[in-house]
Write an enzyme that holds these catalytic residues in place. Sequence first.
Site, PDB file in Angstrom:
ATOM      1  N   ASP A  12      22.112   3.139 -28.101  1.00  0.00           N
ATOM      2  CA  ASP A  12      22.261   1.905 -26.913  1.00  0.00           C
ATOM      3  C   ASP A  12      21.093   0.855 -27.050  1.00  0.00           C
ATOM      4  O   ASP A  12      20.008   1.359 -27.495  1.00  0.00           O
ATOM      5  CB  ASP A  12      21.870   2.862 -25.455  1.00  0.00           C
ATOM      6  CG  ASP A  12      22.454   1.954 -24.530  1.00  0.00           C
ATOM      7  OD1 ASP A  12      22.019   0.646 -24.251  1.00  0.00           O
ATOM      8  OD2 ASP A  12      22.917   2.430 -23.321  1.00  0.00           O
ATOM      9  N   ARG A  23      20.923  -1.838 -24.703  1.00  0.00           N
ATOM     10  CA  ARG A  23      20.801  -2.739 -23.650  1.00  0.00           C
ATOM     11  C   ARG A  23      19.678  -3.220 -23.020  1.00  0.00           C
ATOM     12  O   ARG A  23      19.412  -3.997 -22.549  1.00  0.00           O
ATOM     13  CB  ARG A  23      21.687  -2.109 -22.614  1.00  0.00           C
ATOM     14  CG  ARG A  23      23.169  -2.252 -22.972  1.00  0.00           C
ATOM     15  CD  ARG A  23      24.021  -1.597 -22.195  1.00  0.00           C
ATOM     16  NE  ARG A  23      24.016  -0.155 -21.873  1.00  0.00           N
ATOM     17  CZ  ARG A  23      24.682   0.557 -21.231  1.00  0.00           C
ATOM     18  NH1 ARG A  23      25.471   0.117 -20.156  1.00  0.00           N
ATOM     19  NH2 ARG A  23      24.644   1.766 -21.536  1.00  0.00           N
TER      20      ARG A  23
END
Length: 422
Positions: free
Chosen positions: A332, A334
């Site tokens: 991830d 983000r």
Amino acid sequence: MATEASDKHNRRRHIVLNSHPSGGQSPIPINWGADNPGSRGPIVTNLTAEGRHNAIGTHSGSYSIYRALAVAAGALDPSHRPDLTNTAPVTSIGPHRQWSEPHRIVSLDPYGHLVTECFETELRNGLDIRPSIAVTRARLSLPELMHANTSGLTPDGAILLESGEINVTKVALEPVWHLPGVAARFDLEEHDLRRILYEQTGGMFSDLVTRNDLKVFLPPIGGATVYIFGNPEYLVDERHRLTCRVHDECNGSDVFGSDICTCRPYLVHGIEECVREAQKDGVGLVVYNRKEGRALGEVTKFLVYNARKRQIGGDRADAYFERTECVAGVQDVRFQELMPDVLNWLGITRIDRFVSMSNMKYDALVAQGIQVGERVSLPDALIPDDAQVEMEAKKAAGYFTSGDVLSEDDLAKTRGRQLESY
Ligand SMILES: [Zn+2]
């Protein structure tokens, strides 16, 4: 501005390298975090290679490349300045105390929507200052509320109309990074951040490594859109409850209804909860961040879908994160650390109902001084069959749930659809 040295597209004939400034021009002063716009100074990019500026990169995020293409194709005069008549915000936002707290807001310009108001004199004197935030109104029509209203919401004539349409205030925000602040948020040295940004964009912005005097960077990435349900003034008034969903972009589900994840069901559930809160004299807020496929992009995401469905044993919850890591090298990107900036920009200090199960979002909000009350899970009935793999994997990895978390054995038994079954 057209000069004798310009070509037919109004471009200068010679290339001006910012890293070798002629005439010893110093940047326009900027005092990030100052408590008034006059002391802070405007953000000025260098589109025309003329005059002074103080930022690396330019406005419109990733769309700056289309702007360049339009100039190259002869469709856009590069000396065009936006006519900002009647573009001011439809509702007042700020200033809030968070705007001048040290390192509280590092990834957007708090004055980005107030350019014409705060820097009127500078604009009149010819400085090219552009808004990085715009505030307007909209009416939403979601099929879930228009045609098959299962939410239990009843129209009130102001927020939710008889037709099923919803009145909102919406805000678009472009990223504006204060490099020292972003570095501090990730506990990095600023020069390391600058160098890696330069290297990992294939040398796209050489000013990152040659112009340490330029502290502001407008990265070519997506920004955020904020939707406010009910009176925007209630966001900072603790007498009114706030329901909030922070949502990361998922084009496949959000727009096209793809059933492999829970994104659209959760987004719509968040909107319904926001409307419900606004109807009870509270206020609702949806923050929509352009971070497709955990900010790894849609190509990576679709590669992972194939890898998940073709692995031995098929698409399994116990191997959900592993498949992403195999393709992308990481699960991830983000980085929710920057996400709270938009809430701090809105002046929010507490969220009464947080419609998200993400532990990363929750932790990031709390770390940036925002209290979070009740956390609202996605109701089981709204989870598509093929998305059970994602949901169970996330809960096992620490996502908030008021329900059960599966054992390793049961995770391995949670399977998604096979490629042959579409
Ligand atoms: Zn999704």
